[in-house]
Scaffold this active site. Structure first.
Site, short mmCIF file in Angstrom:
data_model
loop_
_atom_site.label_atom_id
_atom_site.label_comp_id
_atom_site.label_asym_id
_atom_site.label_seq_id
_atom_site.Cartn_x
_atom_site.Cartn_y
_atom_site.Cartn_z
N ARG A 1 0.82 -0.76 -0.35
CA ARG A 1 0.21 -0.04 -0.24
C ARG A 1 1.05 1.04 0.25
NH1 ARG A 1 -3.29 -1.63 5.54
NH2 ARG A 1 -1.42 -2.38 5.48
N LYS B 1 1.63 2.06 7.72
CA LYS B 1 1.87 0.99 8.62
C LYS B 1 3.21 1.87 9.32
CE LYS B 1 0.51 -2.02 9.65
NZ LYS B 1 -0.38 -2.45 10.45
N HIS C 1 -0.61 1.35 16.25
CA HIS C 1 -1.29 0.50 16.92
C HIS C 1 -0.26 0.67 18.39
CE1 HIS C 1 -4.22 -0.79 14.31
NE2 HIS C 1 -3.33 -0.87 13.59
N ASP D 1 -2.92 -6.83 15.32
CA ASP D 1 -2.25 -5.11 15.27
C ASP D 1 -2.44 -4.78 16.97
OD1 ASP D 1 -1.34 -4.75 12.84
OD2 ASP D 1 -2.97 -4.47 11.93
#
Length: 366
Positions: free
Chosen positions: A15, A75, A96, A270
């Protein structure tokens, strides 16, 4: 504002932080956008696509981090990126934090402004920037689970939808949130028998109202979970506590109550996972087996379908990115309470309670 979009370097993460359409909206407002070369290629977007909408291509990740006032990515930064983040730099991504003390302390040390997609929360209590990836992950959980139920990869050898004369497989979904509902849609569409468990009766009523009759609901508690896992073929963990570690609903000892070849897909990985035996895996090496139970715990599941995921992500992040770029992070957060809830770490201080609770850190109230 100067916005930088680096190429993702997490394992098999294809991504990219923004589509060319999103970049166009920024350059149209006279913001400057730098993109690392080939950052979008895995999602089907090429350097020329970004150049056409006014972005500048830089050859290295170091140059992108060095010049940008705000980093937009998908991320969380990994260890190779920690030293690239500069003081007062805005980093807008999925963090996260509650699942990684190392990451948390590294971002505290960086003195950056860390705004987490997953804790931006609207007036209705929903998580608009987490929702599209949860939708993708929920659907993929069934897609992957069905594959790993095949015997050559040590599954039970079950076809989820069955065939005439053979009962369909049984899918147990823990959590009736976005992940759970999307997983139930996919599993029921394949013809599987589906049970959705949650402690929120309002969510269970919603599932009962909108999904087919072969999707049944059950109130979640340890006794009920222990009974269900004995005869279900695919178990999907989709439990989320906003910004906090996921609760451990399935223990190591419970694996012995499952049939050999049962598949566990923990979408909550996650946030630390909702199964005691969960440990993060990658698309390159997605599964492991404990006590004859197949575990699929890929920490960036939507990265396997990057074209779909990148567009879905930009659809929801762009309005917030524009607010930050137009006004700076402080004014943007002052004017938008939902964006303010995305603030996790500010100039070395944790400002999100669930993160400070996870690691016994001081929590600073802004």
């Amino acid at each position: 504002m100067i916005i930088g979009i680096p190429k993702e370097i997490k394992n098999n993460e294809s991504r990219v932080g923004m589509t060319p359409a999103g970049v166009f909206e920024l350059t149209k407002r006279k913001h400057t956008v730098y993109i690392q070369t080939e950052a979008g290629i895995g999602s089907g977007f090429f350097d020329e696509d970004y150049i056409d909408v006014g972005a500048t291509i830089l050859p290295t990740i170091e140059e992108v981090y060095l010049i940008a006032e705000m980093i937009v990515k998908v991320k969380e930064p990994i260890e190779l990126e920690y030293s690239l983040i500069t003081p007062n730099q805005i980093v807008f991504t999925y963090f996260h934090f509650a699942s990684s003390e190392t990451l948390t302390k590294a971002m505290m040390k960086s003195n950056a402004i860390c705004i987490a997609y997953e804790t931006v929360e609207d007036d209705e209590g929903t998580l608009p920037l987490l929702t599209p990836m949860s939708e993708v992950a929920g659907r993929m959980a069934v897609q992957q689970g069905a594959k790993y139920l095949e015997k050559p990869i040590k599954g039970r050898g079950i076809l989820l939808g069955g065939v005439p004369g053979v009962s369909p497989g049984k899918v147990l979904i823990l959590g009736a949130g976005v992940v759970g509902v999307q997983a139930a849609k996919m599993a029921s569409g394949l013809g599987a028998h589906v049970t959705v468990m949650d402690v929120n009766m309002k969510r269970l009523r919603y599932v009962n109202d909108v999904l087919p009759s072969h999707v049944v609901t059950a109130f979640s508690n340890e006794y009920s979970i222990r009974q269900k896992i004995k005869d279900h073929d695919l178990i999907i963990g989709g439990v989320l506590l906003k910004g906090a570690k996921a609760p451990k609903l399935i223990t190591r000892e419970m694996l012995k109550e499952m049939r050999p070849g049962t598949v566990l897909v923990d979408v909550a990985v996650d946030q630390g996972g909702c199964m005691e035996t969960t440990r993060p895996t990658t698309h390159e090496d997605p599964t492991y087996i404990i006590d004859d139970i197949v575990h699929y715990c890929v920490a960036n599941m939507p990265g396997a379908v990057p074209y779909t995921s990148t567009i879905a992500l930009t659809n929801v992040t762009l309005s917030y990115i524009l607010k930050i770029a137009d006004n700076g992070w402080e004014l943007a957060c002052d004017n938008d309470a939902s964006l303010a809830k995305g603030l996790n770490i500010v100039k070395g201080k944790v400002v999100y309670k669930e993160i400070s609770d996870a690691f016994n850190l001081e929590n600073l109230k802004l």
